[in-house]
Design an enzyme around this catalytic site. Sequence first.
Site, PDB file in Angstrom:
ATOM      1  N   ASP A  13      18.318  -1.901 -11.446  1.00 49.61           N
ATOM      2  CA  ASP A  13      18.080  -1.515 -12.833  1.00 49.61           C
ATOM      3  C   ASP A  13      19.431  -1.611 -13.533  1.00 49.61           C
ATOM      4  OD1 ASP A  13      17.878  -0.147 -15.222  1.00 49.61           O
ATOM      5  OD2 ASP A  13      16.934   1.636 -14.377  1.00 49.61           O
ATOM      6  N   GLN A  93      23.223   0.694 -15.011  1.00 49.99           N
ATOM      7  CA  GLN A  93      22.850   1.939 -14.321  1.00 49.99           C
ATOM      8  C   GLN A  93      23.040   1.893 -12.797  1.00 49.99           C
ATOM      9  OE1 GLN A  93      19.032   4.120 -15.411  1.00 49.99           O
ATOM     10  NE2 GLN A  93      18.531   3.631 -13.294  1.00 49.99           N
ATOM     11  N   TYR A 227      23.045  12.503 -10.170  1.00 54.42           N
ATOM     12  CA  TYR A 227      21.745  11.925 -10.489  1.00 54.42           C
ATOM     13  C   TYR A 227      21.899  10.644 -11.314  1.00 54.42           C
ATOM     14  CZ  TYR A 227      17.059  11.153 -11.957  1.00 54.42           C
ATOM     15  OH  TYR A 227      15.847  10.551 -12.150  1.00 54.42           O
ATOM     16  N   LYS A 230      15.867   7.304  -9.796  1.00 55.36           N
ATOM     17  CA  LYS A 230      15.261   7.126  -8.481  1.00 55.36           C
ATOM     18  C   LYS A 230      15.579   5.729  -7.955  1.00 55.36           C
ATOM     19  CE  LYS A 230      13.240  10.858  -7.028  1.00 55.36           C
ATOM     20  NZ  LYS A 230      13.863  11.582  -5.926  1.00 55.36           N
ATOM     21  N   ARG A 264      12.285  11.875 -14.823  1.00 58.06           N
ATOM     22  CA  ARG A 264      13.582  12.380 -14.370  1.00 58.06           C
ATOM     23  C   ARG A 264      13.692  12.448 -12.853  1.00 58.06           C
ATOM     24  NH1 ARG A 264      16.196  14.170 -18.940  1.00 58.06           N
ATOM     25  NH2 ARG A 264      14.817  14.196 -20.735  1.00 58.06           N
ATOM     26  N   ASP A 285       7.115   8.885 -18.667  1.00 52.84           N
ATOM     27  CA  ASP A 285       7.903   7.880 -17.917  1.00 52.84           C
ATOM     28  C   ASP A 285       7.190   7.455 -16.630  1.00 52.84           C
ATOM     29  OD1 ASP A 285       9.828   8.053 -19.882  1.00 52.84           O
ATOM     30  OD2 ASP A 285      11.400   8.866 -18.586  1.00 52.84           O
TER      31      ASP A 285
HETATM   32  C1  F6R Z   1      13.114   8.314 -13.796  1.00 53.17           C
HETATM   33  C2  F6R Z   1      13.753   7.824 -15.008  1.00 53.17           C
HETATM   34  C3  F6R Z   1      13.465   8.485 -16.289  1.00 53.17           C
HETATM   35  C4  F6R Z   1      14.674   9.262 -16.792  1.00 53.17           C
HETATM   36  C5  F6R Z   1      14.372  10.015 -18.097  1.00 53.17           C
HETATM   37  C6  F6R Z   1      15.597  10.736 -18.655  1.00 53.17           C
HETATM   38  O1  F6R Z   1      13.547   7.616 -12.671  1.00 53.17           O
HETATM   39  O2  F6R Z   1      14.531   6.896 -14.975  1.00 53.17           O
HETATM   40  O3  F6R Z   1      12.335   9.320 -16.196  1.00 53.17           O
HETATM   41  O4  F6R Z   1      15.112  10.159 -15.809  1.00 53.17           O
HETATM   42  O5  F6R Z   1      13.904   9.122 -19.074  1.00 53.17           O
HETATM   43  O6  F6R Z   1      16.593   9.789 -18.810  1.00 53.17           O
HETATM   44  P1  F6R Z   1      18.031  10.102 -19.421  1.00 53.17           P
HETATM   45  O7  F6R Z   1      18.581  11.259 -18.614  1.00 53.17           O
HETATM   46  O8  F6R Z   1      18.764   8.824 -19.219  1.00 53.17           O
HETATM   47  O9  F6R Z   1      17.821  10.470 -20.858  1.00 53.17           O
HETATM   48 MG    MG Z   2      13.308   1.814 -12.298  1.00 53.32          MG
HETATM   49 MG    MG Z   3      16.382   3.051 -15.668  1.00 50.76          MG
END
Ligand code: F6R
Ligand code: MG
Ligand code: MG
Length: 364
Positions: A13, A93, A227, A230, A264, A285
């Site tokens: 990603d 990322q 973090y 995933k 998340r 998501d």
């Molecule tokens: C799960 C994922 C998304 C992000 C969520 C918050 O693997 O990638 O669910 O965790 O959109 O993202 P941030 O912290 O980048 O705003």
């Molecule tokens: Mg992904």
């Molecule tokens: Mg991503």
Amino acid sequence: MGQKLTLSVIKADVGGFVGHCGVHPDLLEEARRMLAGCDLLVDFHVTSVGDDINLIMTHRRGTDAEEIHRLAWDVFVACTGLARERKLYGAGQDLLKDAFSGNVRGMGPGVAEMEFEERESEPVVVFMADKTEPGAWNYPLFKVFGDPFNTIGLVIDPKLHGGFRFEVHDLIEHRAVDFVLPEEMYDLLVFIGAPGRFAIKSIYSRQTGWIAATSSTQKLNLLAGRYVGKDDPVCVVRCQSGFPAVGEVLEPFAMPHLVAGWMRGSHQGPLMPVAQRDAHPTRFDGPPRVVALGFQLANGRLLGPQDFFADPGYDRARQIALEVADYLRRHGPFEPHRLGLDQMEYTTLPQVMEKLRDRFRAVD
Ligand code: F6R
Ligand code: MG
Ligand code: MG
């Protein structure tokens, strides 16, 4: 150049479009352009599932070949550049290191590779999931290679009847262990029933010794120490003539089993099998999803893909997944929809807990 063929699936990603839901077409175009312009490969197919770019490549350089890994790394770096220019979300990322150092393993991208002699006919399935983690393959791989209620070939095909050897990795302690089925089925299940820690890395036919399946098992958050999302795993499975049939390999996905990931990376949700065109997780998501692309290998050429989960035969699995998603979502921030605390260790939750630490007082 050896006679053997290597099938390498390397994914990362390097920026989402929009948010964490998809890959911008410019990035896929760039990846295709770069792979087409390189003479290391026999063939390739570039695709995406959710916000991950998947490079499916055939070549004759073996697994862990530095030049192939460098090629994949260069593609991801170039795509990161495009992602930055376009201000795509989370650009770069999964690239945890600044410079390539011989192998993409441990650097962020996920890798599933196998080397084998191409059989007279060589059908393979490439599974790619988004919003989940490597242990997500434990349930379906066990069903395919270990459960006669899924794979009738284990019972009635003399070429499968000898069973399979499972190589399992302990992702926390960095150890590997083998189990042979059917004899050691219960021992295997002790470990793979805990997919947050133990993941099936590879599976081999006991009769021929041939590799049957392999998966990506990197733990991004452990690598990064924080973090970063995933691990959105991939898995390659060889089919037919001594291996499970294509239909036996796809059958476990008729049950959208619960996996860790989703919003998340912090929730349990059903793994929904979808066609490539639907591989864009949006609701909360998610829900986590999986695409299965089939290829016939012909002297290393990738004939395909066949988009298996486009089959209406998986409509009911999707329906069940959506019902399960509704039910789980109603739990909001409560376990077991939210992951258990041990698995939340590598999310952003500990930072919030730290802030509240001084609010606690002793009780008798
Ligand atoms: C799960 C994922 C998304 C992000 C969520 C918050 O693997 O990638 O669910 O965790 O959109 O993202 P941030 O912290 O980048 O705003
Ligand atoms: Mg992904
Ligand atoms: Mg991503």
